[in-house]
Design an enzyme around this catalytic site. Structure first.
Site, PDB file in Angstrom:
ATOM      1  CB  ALA A  29      -1.095   0.073   1.095  1.00  0.00           C
ATOM      2  CG  ASP A  77       4.091  -8.876  11.517  1.00  0.00           C
ATOM      3  OD1 ASP A  77       4.917  -8.030  11.688  1.00  0.00           O
ATOM      4  OD2 ASP A  77       3.149  -8.891  12.102  1.00  0.00           O
ATOM      5  CE1 TYR A 170       4.149   6.982  12.790  1.00  0.00           C
ATOM      6  CE2 TYR A 170       3.862   9.431  12.786  1.00  0.00           C
ATOM      7  CZ  TYR A 170       4.140   8.164  12.100  1.00  0.00           C
ATOM      8  OH  TYR A 170       4.663   8.076  10.557  1.00  0.00           O
ATOM      9  CE  LYS A 174       7.638   6.698  10.916  1.00  0.00           C
ATOM     10  NZ  LYS A 174       8.231   5.559  10.022  1.00  0.00           N
ATOM     11  CG  LEU A 202      -0.248  16.024   6.741  1.00  0.00           C
ATOM     12  CD1 LEU A 202      -1.074  17.627   6.815  1.00  0.00           C
ATOM     13  CD2 LEU A 202      -1.352  15.007   7.423  1.00  0.00           C
ATOM     14  CD  GLU A 206      -4.600   0.768   2.235  1.00  0.00           C
ATOM     15  OE1 GLU A 206      -4.211  -0.007   3.176  1.00  0.00           O
ATOM     16  OE2 GLU A 206      -4.667   0.531   1.139  1.00  0.00           O
TER      17      GLU A 206
HETATM   18  N1  LIG Z   1       1.149   8.845   5.172  1.00  0.00           N
HETATM   19  C1  LIG Z   1       1.665   9.926   5.685  1.00  0.00           C
HETATM   20  O1  LIG Z   1       1.215  10.937   5.971  1.00  0.00           O
HETATM   21  C2  LIG Z   1       3.047   9.499   6.225  1.00  0.00           C
HETATM   22  C3  LIG Z   1       3.875  10.767   6.658  1.00  0.00           C
HETATM   23  C4  LIG Z   1       5.163  10.508   7.172  1.00  0.00           C
HETATM   24  C5  LIG Z   1       5.617   9.378   7.149  1.00  0.00           C
HETATM   25  N2  LIG Z   1       4.861   8.196   6.852  1.00  0.00           N
HETATM   26  C6  LIG Z   1       5.543   6.695   6.900  1.00  0.00           C
HETATM   27  O2  LIG Z   1       5.437   6.404   5.615  1.00  0.00           O
HETATM   28  C7  LIG Z   1       5.604   4.686   5.819  1.00  0.00           C
HETATM   29  C8  LIG Z   1       4.453   4.088   4.880  1.00  0.00           C
HETATM   30  O3  LIG Z   1       3.239   4.358   5.474  1.00  0.00           O
HETATM   31  P1  LIG Z   1       2.160   4.928   4.213  1.00  0.00           P
HETATM   32  O4  LIG Z   1       1.489   6.399   4.521  1.00  0.00           O
HETATM   33  O5  LIG Z   1       2.426   4.308   3.091  1.00  0.00           O
HETATM   34  O6  LIG Z   1       0.716   4.177   4.983  1.00  0.00           O
HETATM   35  P2  LIG Z   1       0.240   2.733   4.370  1.00  0.00           P
HETATM   36  O7  LIG Z   1      -0.735   3.070   3.057  1.00  0.00           O
HETATM   37  O8  LIG Z   1      -0.903   2.574   5.639  1.00  0.00           O
HETATM   38  O9  LIG Z   1       1.113   1.676   4.161  1.00  0.00           O
HETATM   39  C9  LIG Z   1       1.829   0.990   5.361  1.00  0.00           C
HETATM   40  C10 LIG Z   1       2.441  -0.327   4.708  1.00  0.00           C
HETATM   41  O10 LIG Z   1       3.212  -0.676   5.735  1.00  0.00           O
HETATM   42  C11 LIG Z   1       2.921  -2.212   5.803  1.00  0.00           C
HETATM   43  N3  LIG Z   1       3.019  -2.698   7.327  1.00  0.00           N
HETATM   44  C12 LIG Z   1       2.433  -2.121   8.431  1.00  0.00           C
HETATM   45  N4  LIG Z   1       2.709  -3.030   9.508  1.00  0.00           N
HETATM   46  C13 LIG Z   1       3.634  -3.828   9.106  1.00  0.00           C
HETATM   47  C14 LIG Z   1       4.147  -5.077   9.728  1.00  0.00           C
HETATM   48  N5  LIG Z   1       3.970  -5.257  10.998  1.00  0.00           N
HETATM   49  N6  LIG Z   1       5.007  -5.942   8.705  1.00  0.00           N
HETATM   50  C15 LIG Z   1       5.086  -5.631   7.226  1.00  0.00           C
HETATM   51  N7  LIG Z   1       4.560  -4.612   6.656  1.00  0.00           N
HETATM   52  C16 LIG Z   1       3.711  -3.857   7.458  1.00  0.00           C
HETATM   53  C17 LIG Z   1       1.706  -2.247   5.426  1.00  0.00           C
HETATM   54  O11 LIG Z   1       1.457  -3.882   4.648  1.00  0.00           O
HETATM   55  P3  LIG Z   1       0.524  -5.029   5.253  1.00  0.00           P
HETATM   56  O12 LIG Z   1      -0.649  -4.333   6.218  1.00  0.00           O
HETATM   57  O13 LIG Z   1       0.167  -5.634   3.910  1.00  0.00           O
HETATM   58  O14 LIG Z   1       1.549  -5.670   6.000  1.00  0.00           O
HETATM   59  C18 LIG Z   1       1.266  -1.419   4.221  1.00  0.00           C
HETATM   60  O15 LIG Z   1       2.102  -1.762   2.991  1.00  0.00           O
HETATM   61  C19 LIG Z   1       5.442   4.445   7.450  1.00  0.00           C
HETATM   62  O16 LIG Z   1       6.568   4.297   7.926  1.00  0.00           O
HETATM   63  C20 LIG Z   1       4.804   5.770   7.815  1.00  0.00           C
HETATM   64  O17 LIG Z   1       5.239   6.008   9.114  1.00  0.00           O
HETATM   65  C21 LIG Z   1       3.427   8.334   6.268  1.00  0.00           C
END
Ligand SMILES: NC(=O)c1ccc[n+]([C@@H]2O[C@H](COP(=O)([O-])OP(=O)(O)OC[C@H]3O[C@@H](n4cnc5c(N)ncnc54)[C@H](OP(=O)(O)O)[C@@H]3O)[C@@H](O)[C@H]2O)c1
Length: 278
Positions: A29, A77, A170, A174, A202, A206
């Site tokens: 995702a 995982d 959180y 980070k 931001l 998901e």
């Molecule tokens: N969205 C934002 O605003 C934002 C901002 C700053 C940083 N980030 C960081 O960006 C990264 C990706 O987040 P995203 O925004 O792309 O969120 P997302 O759409 O929810 O995707 C998260 C991904 O992490 C995987 N994941 C979660 N827990 C896991 C586990 N225990 N083992 C293996 N895979 C796991 C999920 O896959 P499965 O559920 O299939 O395992 C999914 O593929 C994260 O580190 C997040 O903290 C996001």
């Protein structure tokens, strides 16, 4: 005259990724999935990990058909240390060890004051965002050290730079990613291995649905009234960091949407809502 490594007409940032092997955690995702797509367009071969293997299989089939790259997917995982070690042993035996490791898997749970927080949420965040990243790095880095080449790119957050109200654990996870990126870089001095962090504001993924446990209305509110980053925007920056010449380490990159200037300063066209989130 001997050309400097960055002099034209040397390979550009895209060309340097051709035939590199890239491992991405959390590729089912959001940012991880977009990374898979961007790296595939640049001719990189992929190892994609996440728990939702069905999604990874669909992505693999699409990327193979569209870009003709080699894609391997595994259900994992990242909190499962034995599972991580077993998988990396399998990658080694199948000659699939990566040149580039992207530690992207991560999540946030809840947005509560610490004294009302759920301990299970804290454990899930720290186990995934910090320990999962450590397990992956510990398992793969020795092979990079042995080859004296490689690049680890950690996906951090602006939450690792500035603490916002109710972000507590959180934020701590980070901040830890930022400290570990710095620590790994120091420990790898004298090798050709680079360690980088890309820290977005931001991004519409998901992420907020997971943070608010499927409360889609509250999640949608996070992205209302302004233009957030897309996961592709972040993937593009990660690919740029990965494609820098080998003597260049882009150590830390902070990426905001233009409408967001800090976790506290967000320009919305209808400014009646101000929940922070990254
Ligand atoms: N969205 C934002 O605003 C934002 C901002 C700053 C940083 N980030 C960081 O960006 C990264 C990706 O987040 P995203 O925004 O792309 O969120 P997302 O759409 O929810 O995707 C998260 C991904 O992490 C995987 N994941 C979660 N827990 C896991 C586990 N225990 N083992 C293996 N895979 C796991 C999920 O896959 P499965 O559920 O299939 O395992 C999914 O593929 C994260 O580190 C997040 O903290 C996001």
């Amino acid at each position: 005259m001997t050309p400097h490594p960055s002099d034209p007409p040397g390979p550009d940032s895209h060309a340097r990724l051709q035939d590199a092997r890239v491992l991405i955690t959390g590729a089912s995702a959001g940012i991880g999935r977009s990374c898979a797509r961007v790296f595939a367009t640049r001719g990189a071969h992929l190892v994609l990990l996440a728990r939702r293997l069905d999604r990874l299989r669909d992505l693999r089939d699409d990327l193979r058909d569209r870009y003709g790259v080699d894609v391997h997917v595994f259900g994992l995982d990242v909190r499962d240390r034995t599972g991580v070690d077993d998988l990396v042993a399998e990658l080694e035996s199948e000659n699939l060890l990566p040149d580039i490791l992207i530690n992207n898997a991560g999540l946030s749970r809840g947005l509560d004051p610490l004294h009302e927080g759920r301990v299970q949420d804290w454990e899930e965040m720290l186990d995934t965002n910090v320990k999962g990243l450590l397990y992956m790095s510990r398992a793969i880095l020795p092979y990079m050290v042995e080859r004296d080449s490689g690049h680890v790119i950690n996906v951090g957050s602006i939450a690792g730079h500035i603490v916002y109200p109710r972000g507590n654990v959180y934020n701590a996870s980070k901040f830890a990613v930022r400290a570990l990126t710095e620590g790994m870089n120091l420990d790898l001095v004298g090798t050709r291995i680079r360690v980088s962090t890309v820290d977005p504001g931001l991004v519409e993924t998901e992420f907020s649905r997971i943070r608010f446990r499927g409360d889609d209305e509250r999640a949608d509110e996070v992205y209302r009234g302004y233009t957030p980053l897309s996961p592709h925007d972040v993937a593009d920056v990660i690919a740029y960091v990965a494609g820098a010449p080998p003597h260049v380490n882009i150590f830390q990159t902070v990426v905001y949407p233009t409408d967001q200037r800090s976790p506290f300063v967000l320009h919305r066209s209808s400014p009646d809502q101000d929940e922070a989130g990254t």
